[in-house]
Write a protein that holds these residues in place. Structure first.
Motif, PDB file in Angstrom:
ATOM      1  N   ARG A   1       0.830  -1.210   0.000  1.00  0.00           N
ATOM      2  CA  ARG A   1       0.000   0.000   0.000  1.00  0.00           C
ATOM      3  C   ARG A   1       0.861   1.254   0.000  1.00  0.00           C
ATOM      4  N   GLY A   2       1.928   1.274   0.833  1.00  0.00           N
ATOM      5  CA  GLY A   2       2.810   2.440   0.876  1.00  0.00           C
ATOM      6  C   GLY A   2       3.520   2.666  -0.436  1.00  0.00           C
ATOM      7  N   LEU A   3       3.984   1.575  -1.068  1.00  0.00           N
ATOM      8  CA  LEU A   3       4.674   1.704  -2.354  1.00  0.00           C
ATOM      9  C   LEU A   3       3.708   2.215  -3.423  1.00  0.00           C
ATOM     10  N   ALA A   4       2.520   1.667  -3.438  1.00  0.00           N
ATOM     11  CA  ALA A   4       1.531   2.121  -4.426  1.00  0.00           C
ATOM     12  C   ALA A   4       1.187   3.593  -4.220  1.00  0.00           C
ATOM     13  N   GLN A   5       1.020   4.009  -2.969  1.00  0.00           N
ATOM     14  CA  GLN A   5       0.706   5.412  -2.682  1.00  0.00           C
ATOM     15  C   GLN A   5       1.857   6.330  -3.079  1.00  0.00           C
ATOM     16  N   SER A   6       3.091   5.867  -2.855  1.00  0.00           N
ATOM     17  CA  SER A   6       4.249   6.685  -3.228  1.00  0.00           C
ATOM     18  C   SER A   6       4.344   6.832  -4.738  1.00  0.00           C
ATOM     19  N   TYR A   7       4.119   5.737  -5.458  1.00  0.00           N
ATOM     20  CA  TYR A   7       4.108   5.837  -6.918  1.00  0.00           C
ATOM     21  C   TYR A   7       3.014   6.806  -7.363  1.00  0.00           C
ATOM     22  N   ASN A   8       1.854   6.716  -6.743  1.00  0.00           N
ATOM     23  CA  ASN A   8       0.753   7.610  -7.103  1.00  0.00           C
ATOM     24  C   ASN A   8       1.122   9.066  -6.829  1.00  0.00           C
ATOM     25  N   ASN A   9       1.648   9.338  -5.638  1.00  0.00           N
ATOM     26  CA  ASN A   9       2.011  10.714  -5.281  1.00  0.00           C
ATOM     27  C   ASN A   9       3.162  11.233  -6.135  1.00  0.00           C
ATOM     28  N   TYR A  10       4.098  10.343  -6.470  1.00  0.00           N
ATOM     29  CA  TYR A  10       5.193  10.730  -7.361  1.00  0.00           C
ATOM     30  C   TYR A  10       4.623  11.085  -8.737  1.00  0.00           C
ATOM     31  N   GLY A  11       3.627  10.305  -9.153  1.00  0.00           N
ATOM     32  CA  GLY A  11       2.975  10.610 -10.422  1.00  0.00           C
ATOM     33  C   GLY A  11       2.317  11.977 -10.417  1.00  0.00           C
ATOM     34  N   VAL A  12       1.697  12.346  -9.289  1.00  0.00           N
ATOM     35  CA  VAL A  12       1.065  13.673  -9.182  1.00  0.00           C
ATOM     36  C   VAL A  12       2.119  14.764  -9.332  1.00  0.00           C
ATOM     37  N   THR A  13       3.271  14.558  -8.701  1.00  0.00           N
ATOM     38  CA  THR A  13       4.361  15.540  -8.815  1.00  0.00           C
ATOM     39  C   THR A  13       4.804  15.684 -10.268  1.00  0.00           C
ATOM     40  N   LEU A  14       4.956  14.572 -10.950  1.00  0.00           N
ATOM     41  CA  LEU A  14       5.370  14.607 -12.353  1.00  0.00           C
ATOM     42  C   LEU A  14       4.289  15.228 -13.222  1.00  0.00           C
ATOM     43  N   ARG A  15       3.046  14.929 -12.905  1.00  0.00           N
ATOM     44  CA  ARG A  15       1.933  15.480 -13.669  1.00  0.00           C
ATOM     45  C   ARG A  15       1.904  16.993 -13.554  1.00  0.00           C
TER      46      ARG A  15
ATOM     47  N   ASP B   1       4.329  11.456 -19.616  1.00  0.00           N
ATOM     48  CA  ASP B   1       4.722  10.053 -19.772  1.00  0.00           C
ATOM     49  C   ASP B   1       5.285   9.479 -18.480  1.00  0.00           C
ATOM     50  N   ASP B   2       6.100  10.263 -17.789  1.00  0.00           N
ATOM     51  CA  ASP B   2       6.665   9.783 -16.521  1.00  0.00           C
ATOM     52  C   ASP B   2       5.558   9.609 -15.481  1.00  0.00           C
ATOM     53  N   ALA B   3       4.621  10.539 -15.462  1.00  0.00           N
ATOM     54  CA  ALA B   3       3.497  10.431 -14.519  1.00  0.00           C
ATOM     55  C   ALA B   3       2.668   9.183 -14.820  1.00  0.00           C
ATOM     56  N   ILE B   4       2.418   8.947 -16.098  1.00  0.00           N
ATOM     57  CA  ILE B   4       1.642   7.769 -16.494  1.00  0.00           C
ATOM     58  C   ILE B   4       2.349   6.494 -16.070  1.00  0.00           C
ATOM     59  N   ALA B   5       3.675   6.456 -16.254  1.00  0.00           N
ATOM     60  CA  ALA B   5       4.443   5.269 -15.845  1.00  0.00           C
ATOM     61  C   ALA B   5       4.336   5.047 -14.341  1.00  0.00           C
ATOM     62  N   ALA B   6       4.376   6.132 -13.572  1.00  0.00           N
ATOM     63  CA  ALA B   6       4.269   6.005 -12.111  1.00  0.00           C
ATOM     64  C   ALA B   6       2.893   5.487 -11.702  1.00  0.00           C
ATOM     65  N   TYR B   7       1.844   6.009 -12.332  1.00  0.00           N
ATOM     66  CA  TYR B   7       0.494   5.540 -12.006  1.00  0.00           C
ATOM     67  C   TYR B   7       0.318   4.065 -12.378  1.00  0.00           C
ATOM     68  N   HIS B   8       0.910   3.671 -13.500  1.00  0.00           N
ATOM     69  CA  HIS B   8       0.838   2.266 -13.902  1.00  0.00           C
ATOM     70  C   HIS B   8       1.500   1.375 -12.854  1.00  0.00           C
ATOM     71  N   LYS B   9       2.636   1.833 -12.322  1.00  0.00           N
ATOM     72  CA  LYS B   9       3.327   1.063 -11.284  1.00  0.00           C
ATOM     73  C   LYS B   9       2.434   0.911 -10.057  1.00  0.00           C
ATOM     74  N   ALA B  10       1.778   1.990  -9.682  1.00  0.00           N
ATOM     75  CA  ALA B  10       0.885   1.937  -8.517  1.00  0.00           C
ATOM     76  C   ALA B  10      -0.214   0.901  -8.738  1.00  0.00           C
ATOM     77  N   LEU B  11      -0.753   0.866  -9.954  1.00  0.00           N
ATOM     78  CA  LEU B  11      -1.846  -0.060 -10.243  1.00  0.00           C
ATOM     79  C   LEU B  11      -1.361  -1.497 -10.411  1.00  0.00           C
ATOM     80  N   GLU B  12      -0.109  -1.673 -10.813  1.00  0.00           N
ATOM     81  CA  GLU B  12       0.444  -3.027 -10.862  1.00  0.00           C
ATOM     82  C   GLU B  12       0.494  -3.620  -9.461  1.00  0.00           C
ATOM     83  N   ILE B  13       0.800  -2.768  -8.486  1.00  0.00           N
ATOM     84  CA  ILE B  13       0.913  -3.237  -7.103  1.00  0.00           C
ATOM     85  C   ILE B  13      -0.461  -3.409  -6.490  1.00  0.00           C
ATOM     86  N   GLN B  14      -1.329  -2.436  -6.722  1.00  0.00           N
ATOM     87  CA  GLN B  14      -2.694  -2.489  -6.168  1.00  0.00           C
ATOM     88  C   GLN B  14      -3.700  -2.186  -7.284  1.00  0.00           C
ATOM     89  N   PRO B  15      -4.132  -3.219  -7.994  1.00  0.00           N
ATOM     90  CA  PRO B  15      -5.035  -3.001  -9.138  1.00  0.00           C
ATOM     91  C   PRO B  15      -6.325  -2.278  -8.771  1.00  0.00           C
TER      92      PRO B  15
END
Length: 778
Positions: free
Chosen positions: A411-425, A431-445
């Motif tokens: 959960r923490g890793l997925a949230q960090s990827y999500n928040n990192y994606g917001v920063t990139l967005r 593209d970097d934000a999209i990659a981060a969000y995809h990582k979050a969803l890979e961990i927690q679909p």
């Protein structure tokens, strides 16, 4: 965040008997109720709710003794007539009793040489009544190997061991003095005796936590008299005195225990607690400090560390735990406590955003326990809290590598990827934000926020590309977005627009058709689909693929049967393949609903011209003339009028042909086809017609030819034609001759052609017109 410091014996009571059979006393006693609190500090300790949840470790489940464990549980249930009920659970945290595998040589205290039952009392912060203020937790440890004196047990022996330990676990926290009972120290029974059951029923009719200090003290004093060199009864009686509040007697008992076994750590720890209770903890600690100077032991340093920590001396506690680990690198309690203090420092550093110190503490923790995923996870939380999501991700990944099933870490890793994606967005790094969000969803679909943010990133990217005119890349982004939001018709609409700009009409129609199917009553959806059909059809018409165009236009009419533009295009397509009747039908429908439709008028004229031309090719001149004459005069140009004049000419209708040719020449005196038609008409009339009508036609034709020739700068030929017309001597055409002569004269004078001008004046004079008056009038 507070930490939990552990010793090898915190809030834990372990049952113990001598492995040497004692002298059994036959007694008519019906129970041994006065012996059941010796190991529970002289206080009634039992479960208050059924069923009792039992967790059996995976190692035990894979052993050959699992049936004996289950036999013991069923036997107690049956014998107690369901007063006692058990329920197995796969979750150790929710269990009341945990059954695990142990090693004899690693245990400070044994109940029997084959097993032990350890009691823990845990404060219940949510309790609303006194009976539930303490939660009972029991751990049964079966010592099946690791001791050379223990050989493989038979089923019968293991049944006895399990029955005995479960007897303690359900509340019989003492030993029966009767050999036939299952709770006898060296029992051999296979079933609970009547005394066992009588004692059990009496126990469960007694309120939990009922003190029985005096009974326990009496029984333990008897044991001490019988076995004066056994340290454990002194320890147990000390616990009873401690629970009773008689600290002086407790201290004396613990000292007596340590005189017999100076290394018995539980007695050392309880002695310190007793001194603390009477305000003399410093004295006890000083004694323990002196003790470790004389004979350093890991357990003593661990005990010192705990008390240093409780007094707030964290650095001294760390030093004590370090010394314990240095003496015994595998000393579990001290290593754990040192680990906990390092973690506490790590958390304080992270909270203060002192990342350098946090990193240092983290390294020390990992040196203690390279498999410590929790510390990596906490580091991830700290960096995430500070908004340093990229670093947080690195730590969470390390934690997850060590513990791949940790839901908290995931959960923490997925949230960090999500928040990192917001920063990139926010930095427009789509593209970097999209990659981060995809990582979050890979961990927690099922991470809804990440999915929403991923959609937003694709929206932003796609819109940016669309506004920049990067159509192909925008389309790719919208298609990815459509996978996330398959029911969003706005995406399909935007795709349709982009496909139209790329002239990918098939894809545009498909996109707009999806929107229309989802919202058939939406005017905009209908309009867009019709426009896509229309543009696609126009493209096919331009490529001469009329059949495909007609097919599309017919589909469009299903959606919008009253759309005039569709019917006009359909009419055009029908014309192009010679389906004139169908074309006329479509035009009639348009004109009926919209009589002033200018495009319909234009298309009708085109249909007349196309049909007329086809009929000319078929030499069906009358029918062709009808179609061209159907064109309104206001819409006829010189080409159409020339064709009409030609059709009159080929049918011998010379006067009508001349009337039309006259209109053409008045608009375009240099019109070559009309001139040639006039030459042909003159020749035909000269050779085929006789009578006065012939003269009239020739005069008219020659006047028109004279105007054509003068405008071609063929002055002599023009004069010849005019002279021939004049010589026809027709009173009927005097005005025509006069006007023609005037035009010739004007042109010649403009050329300063004096001689020919004089000749024209003379000819005009012969028409009984005054040349000077002509000029004056002019």
């Amino acid at each position: 965040m507070s930490i939990r410091i552990l010793s090898k014996f915190v809030a834990t009571l372990i049952l113990c008997i001598s492995i040497i059979p004692g002298t059994a006393q036959e007694s008519p006693d019906t129970d041994y109720y006065d012996h059941i609190t010796l190991f529970s500090d002289g206080r009634i300790t039992r479960f208050t709710q059924m069923p009792i949840k039992v967790f059996i470790s995976s190692v035990i489940k894979e052993s050959p003794y699992l049936p004996e464990i289950r036999y013991a549980m069923r036997e107690w249930e049956t014998a107690s007539e369901q007063l006692i009920r058990f329920q197995e659970t796969d979750t150790p945290d929710n269990a009341d009793i945990r059954v695990s595998w142990g090693y004899s040589s690693l245990m400070d205290i044994h109940d029997t040489r084959l097993g032990s039952a350890q009691l823990r009392r845990i404060p219940n912060q949510q309790a609303t009544d006194k009976d539930n203020k303490v939660i009972i937790n029991v751990e049964i440890i079966l010592m099946l190997e690791g001791d050379d004196i223990i050989t493989e047990l038979s089923e019968v022996e293991m049944r006895t061991v399990c029955l005995h330990e479960f007897g303690h676990a359900i509340g019989l926290w003492g030993h029966s003095p009767h050999p036939g009972d299952i709770c006898y120290p060296t029992a051999t029974a296979q079933h609970p005796s009547q005394r066992d059951l009588s004692t059990l029923h009496k126990l469960y009719n007694t309120a939990i936590n009922t003190p029985q200090h005096d009974d326990a003290i009496k029984a333990l004093k008897t044991e001490i008299i019988q076995e004066p060199r056994e340290h454990y009864p002194h320890f147990l009686i000390g616990n009873v005195y401690y629970d009773k509040g008689d600290m002086e007697s407790a201290i004396e008992s613990y000292k007596n225990c340590l005189q017999i076994n100076e290394h018995f750590q539980p007695a050392i720890e309880k002695l310190l607690k007793a001194y603390e209770a009477i305000g003399q903890l410093s004295t006890a600690i000083n004694l323990l400090e002196q003790r470790v100077k004389e004979e350093p032991r890991a357990a003593d340093y661990n005990t010192l560390g705990i008390h240093y920590y409780n007094r707030g001396e964290v650095n001294r506690a760390i030093d004590a735990f370090k010394k314990a680990v240095a003496l015994e690198p595998f000393h579990k309690a001290s290593k754990h406590n040192l680990h906990q203090l390092f973690r506490e420092k790590t958390l304080h550093a992270l909270k203060a955003k002192d990342f350098k110190t946090a990193e240092q503490m983290c390294e020390k923790i990992i040196q203690l326990n390279p498999m410590d995923s929790t510390t990596y996870m906490l580091m991830g939380e700290g960096y995430a809290y500070a908004g340093l999501y990229n670093t947080a991700i690195d730590y969470y990944k390390k934690a997850l590598k060590l513990n791949p099933v940790s839901r908290i870490t995931k959960r923490g890793l997925a949230q960090s990827y999500n928040n990192y994606g917001v920063t990139l967005r926010n930095s427009k790094k789509w593209d970097d934000a999209i990659a981060a969000y995809h990582k979050a969803l890979e961990i927690q679909p099922a991470f809804h926020i990440a999915r929403t943010n991923l959609s937003d990133a694709f929206w932003q990217k796609a819109n940016t590309l669309r506004n920049a005119g990067q159509l192909d890349e925008a389309i790719k982004a919208y298609l990815e977005l459509q996978k996330l939001q398959p029911k969003d018709t706005q995406i399909s609409s935007l795709l349709g627009e982009l496909y139209l700009k790329k002239r990918d009409y098939t894809a545009a129609v498909a996109a707009f058709h999806r929107v229309y199917l989802a919202n058939p009553d939406d005017p905009q959806a209908r309009h867009n689909l019709i426009a896509a059909y229309h543009q696609s059809a126009q493209h096919l018409i331009d490529r001469k693929d009329f059949g495909s165009a007609i097919e599309l236009l017919q589909k469009a009419l299903v959606v919008a049967p009253n759309e005039s533009n569709i019917r006009l295009s359909l009419a055009h397509a029908y014309q192009s393949i010679g389906e004139y009747e169908r074309a006329q039908t479509e035009l009639d429908r348009v004109k009926k609903s919209d009589p002033n439709n200018q495009q319909a008028t234009t298309e009708q004229i085109n249909l007349y011209i196309r049909r007329g031309n086809d009929l000319v090719q078929q030499k069906n001149f009358p029918a062709a003339l009808n179609h061209f004459n159907a064109i309104p005069e206001t819409e006829r140009d010189v080409v159409i009028n020339n064709i009409i004049g030609y059709l009159y000419l080929v049918q011998g209708q010379y006067s009508d042909a001349l009337t039309v040719f006259d209109k053409v020449i008045s608009q375009d005196p240099l019109n070559r086809p009309t001139y040639q038609n006039l030459v042909s008409l003159e020749a035909q009339v000269a050779n085929r017609i006789f009578g006065r009508n012939k003269t009239d036609i020739l005069i008219h034709a020659r006047c028109l030819l004279a105007i054509c020739l003068i405008n071609q700068n063929k002055f002599d030929a023009a004069l010849t034609k005019f002279q021939q017309a004049k010589n026809g001597k027709s009173e009927k055409h005097q005005e025509l001759l006069y006007n023609t002569g005037t035009k010739l004269l004007s042109r010649l004078e403009a050329q300063n052609d004096i001689e020919r001008s004089a000749m024209i004046r003379e000819w005009i004079g012969e028409l009984n017109y005054n040349p000077n008056k002509v000029l004056d009038d002019r």
